[in-house]
Enzyme design. Structure first.
Site, mmCIF file in Angstrom:
data_model
loop_
_atom_site.group_PDB
_atom_site.id
_atom_site.type_symbol
_atom_site.label_atom_id
_atom_site.label_comp_id
_atom_site.label_asym_id
_atom_site.label_seq_id
_atom_site.Cartn_x
_atom_site.Cartn_y
_atom_site.Cartn_z
ATOM 1 N N THR A 204 -13.047 -3.847 4.576
ATOM 2 C CA THR A 204 -13.381 -4.125 5.539
ATOM 3 C C THR A 204 -13.455 -3.135 6.677
ATOM 4 O O THR A 204 -12.984 -2.153 6.197
ATOM 5 C CB THR A 204 -11.740 -4.663 5.746
ATOM 6 O OG1 THR A 204 -11.363 -5.648 4.231
ATOM 7 C CG2 THR A 204 -11.147 -5.408 7.307
ATOM 8 N N ARG A 232 -10.646 -18.675 -0.429
ATOM 9 C CA ARG A 232 -9.282 -17.731 -0.437
ATOM 10 C C ARG A 232 -9.660 -16.734 1.015
ATOM 11 O O ARG A 232 -10.959 -16.536 1.179
ATOM 12 C CB ARG A 232 -9.889 -17.210 -1.389
ATOM 13 C CG ARG A 232 -8.555 -15.571 -1.194
ATOM 14 C CD ARG A 232 -9.164 -14.541 -0.750
ATOM 15 N NE ARG A 232 -8.047 -13.145 -0.414
ATOM 16 C CZ ARG A 232 -8.502 -11.959 0.368
ATOM 17 N NH1 ARG A 232 -9.338 -11.812 0.748
ATOM 18 N NH2 ARG A 232 -7.097 -10.687 -0.107
ATOM 19 N N ILE A 233 -8.748 -16.995 1.683
ATOM 20 C CA ILE A 233 -8.725 -16.610 3.086
ATOM 21 C C ILE A 233 -7.576 -15.141 3.052
ATOM 22 O O ILE A 233 -6.474 -15.243 2.292
ATOM 23 C CB ILE A 233 -8.711 -16.796 4.443
ATOM 24 C CG1 ILE A 233 -9.771 -18.386 4.805
ATOM 25 C CG2 ILE A 233 -8.410 -16.025 5.947
ATOM 26 C CD1 ILE A 233 -8.633 -19.426 5.500
ATOM 27 N N GLY A 234 -8.378 -14.036 3.717
ATOM 28 C CA GLY A 234 -7.250 -13.245 3.383
ATOM 29 C C GLY A 234 -6.451 -13.168 4.774
ATOM 30 O O GLY A 234 -6.067 -13.535 5.711
ATOM 31 N N ASP A 235 -6.027 -11.994 5.595
ATOM 32 C CA ASP A 235 -5.468 -10.875 6.625
ATOM 33 C C ASP A 235 -6.680 -10.512 7.326
ATOM 34 O O ASP A 235 -5.964 -10.417 9.028
ATOM 35 C CB ASP A 235 -4.803 -9.787 5.986
ATOM 36 C CG ASP A 235 -5.664 -8.440 6.309
ATOM 37 O OD1 ASP A 235 -6.299 -8.108 5.016
ATOM 38 O OD2 ASP A 235 -5.336 -7.327 6.884
ATOM 39 N N THR A 255 -6.399 -3.276 6.881
ATOM 40 C CA THR A 255 -6.966 -3.092 5.976
ATOM 41 C C THR A 255 -5.912 -3.385 4.772
ATOM 42 O O THR A 255 -5.919 -2.098 4.600
ATOM 43 C CB THR A 255 -8.586 -2.257 5.694
ATOM 44 O OG1 THR A 255 -8.991 -2.491 4.724
ATOM 45 C CG2 THR A 255 -8.153 -0.709 5.602
ATOM 46 N N GLY A 256 -6.665 -3.896 3.877
ATOM 47 C CA GLY A 256 -5.633 -4.034 2.153
ATOM 48 C C GLY A 256 -5.566 -5.362 1.698
ATOM 49 O O GLY A 256 -6.689 -5.924 1.790
ATOM 50 N N TRP A 257 -4.810 -5.064 0.602
ATOM 51 C CA TRP A 257 -4.432 -6.310 0.227
ATOM 52 C C TRP A 257 -4.000 -7.718 0.464
ATOM 53 O O TRP A 257 -2.957 -7.696 1.368
ATOM 54 C CB TRP A 257 -3.939 -6.045 -1.239
ATOM 55 C CG TRP A 257 -3.090 -7.338 -2.170
ATOM 56 C CD1 TRP A 257 -4.196 -8.326 -2.287
ATOM 57 C CD2 TRP A 257 -3.381 -6.722 -3.930
ATOM 58 N NE1 TRP A 257 -4.016 -8.857 -3.732
ATOM 59 C CE2 TRP A 257 -3.284 -8.135 -4.230
ATOM 60 C CE3 TRP A 257 -2.589 -5.610 -4.318
ATOM 61 C CZ2 TRP A 257 -2.720 -8.398 -5.327
ATOM 62 C CZ3 TRP A 257 -1.606 -5.926 -5.741
ATOM 63 C CH2 TRP A 257 -2.639 -7.675 -6.480
ATOM 64 N N GLY A 258 -4.629 -8.880 1.130
ATOM 65 C CA GLY A 258 -4.496 -8.978 2.567
ATOM 66 C C GLY A 258 -3.437 -10.288 2.187
ATOM 67 O O GLY A 258 -2.865 -10.505 3.236
#
Length: 370
Positions: A204, A232-235, A255-258
């Site tokens: 990201t 799927r949607i992340g952060d 940025t990371g594991w959403g």
């Protein structure tokens, strides 16, 4: 919120007690020189310097500096924080080294689906898009949602239709696709691996900025996680999780594991903590101001006289990232504050990052020890 006074606040209390009786009260207020600052990121994760060639490292550093320079040019010439954020993110979206725009990861079905969001700290206006497949620079579409629509968050076909009405530049699927990302998907499927096994970093990209008018903005753009399924949607496109800006406290891009960043509400959590930390530190100083015969304070501490320290801001950002880690997630954030601090916090071995300020700071880095 922690029940303590920061070391900076404690020092200020002692200093204030010493000078309040000898310095005229109006003299305590000082004009603050206008300043700008910017921070960028290109993803965080398990980064090993022994597995990166000098050529690869130089390429990443050059790409980060290019993006940083684009944002700096806007801010140093008096442009807005929002303009600087977009100027910094666009070259990262166009660079196949990063997981945003061109070079985005593939979904399980073999598509590149893109997400982005922006937020303006002046009025907390925000725009976000998810699941777009033909928009060359999703960050520009997110801003159009913010400024040209009555909504905050658009998805898929609707977002694409809105982009067409706004005459934004599009690109065919082959523009976004890269061989490196496709091989990651194929390896994931063949070996039944998780996204974390094939992607050792979250690519990201994002930027946060403070302009000379004292306004802040944040933006984030991503292709998500390799092999993501079921829409799927992340952060990254979620306001408050991956992106947040509020002139009262800070601007953040994550940025990371959403999934974990959404659960913690990382971006807004940091801004909220900073806002209350600032108030807490001011109250601590106000408590030592001498009282008059009626028991009223002889002087009222003003926010302009007591900026939030860089140590306090770093402590709160680190505390939120520690919470993410405690839940099982990892990644990082960048943030800027009204005082001009440009900071990072990450709980991984590295984060592609850079920052610059009007005070002369200019740096890019990759690994945690840098």
């Amino acid at each position: 919120m922690r029940n303590y006074v920061s070391s900076f606040a404690a020092s200020f209390i002692v200093l204030f007690a010493l000078v309040v009786g000898t310095v005229s009260q109006p003299a305590l207020a000082q004009e603050v020189e206008p300043r700008w600052s910017i921070a960028i990121h290109g993803g965080a994760g398990t980064l090993d310097p022994d597995k990166m060639t000098p050529e690869q490292k130089a390429a990443y550093e050059a790409a980060l500096q290019n993006a940083l320079d684009a944002g700096k040019a806007i801010l140093s010439s008096g442009g807005t924080a929002m303009e600087a954020v977009q100027a910094a993110i666009i070259p990262l979206e166009d660079d196949p080294l990063f997981n945003a725009g061109r070079g985005a990861v593939f979904t399980w079905e073999g598509r590149n689906e893109l997400d982005a969001s922006v937020m303006d700290g002046r009025d907390r206006s925000a725009g976000a898009v998810t699941g777009v497949t033909t928009i060359k620079n999703p960050i520009l579409l997110a801003d159009k949602v913010r400024t040209e629509s009555p909504h905050v968050f658009l998805m898929g076909e609707g977002a694409e239709q809105f982009a067409s009405e706004q005459e934004l530049e599009t690109a065919p699927p082959e523009w976004f696709a890269t061989e490196r990302r496709l091989k990651s998907l194929e390896r994931m499927k063949a070996r039944q691996l998780s996204a974390l096994d094939v992607d050792h970093k979250f690519g990201t990209v994002g930027a946060v900025a403070l302009d000379l008018e004292g306004n802040m903005a944040a933006g984030t753009s991503t292709g998500g996680m390799t092999g993501k399924r079921w829409g799927r949607i992340g952060d990254a496109p979620v306001i408050g999780a991956g992106t947040y800006a509020d002139n009262r406290s800070c601007a953040v891009s994550a940025t990371g594991w959403g999934e974990y960043f959404i659960r913690v509400g990382v971006a807004q959590e940091i801004c909220t903590r900073l806002r209350y930390r600032f108030r807490m530190d001011i109250d601590a100083v106000q408590s030592v101001v001498p009282k008059d015969a009626d028991g009223l304070p002889t002087y009222i501490i003003h926010a302009s006289e007591f900026p939030l320290s860089v140590e306090s801001a770093q402590e709160e950002a680190d505390a939120v990232m520690a919470e993410v880690k405690d839940l099982g997630g990892d990644g990082g954030v960048i943030l800027v504050t009204p005082e001009g601090h440009a900071l990072y916090s990450f709980n991984t071995t590295g984060m592609y990052r850079g920052r610059a300020t009007s005070d002369g700071v200019n740096e890019v880095a990759i690994f945690a020890e840098e």
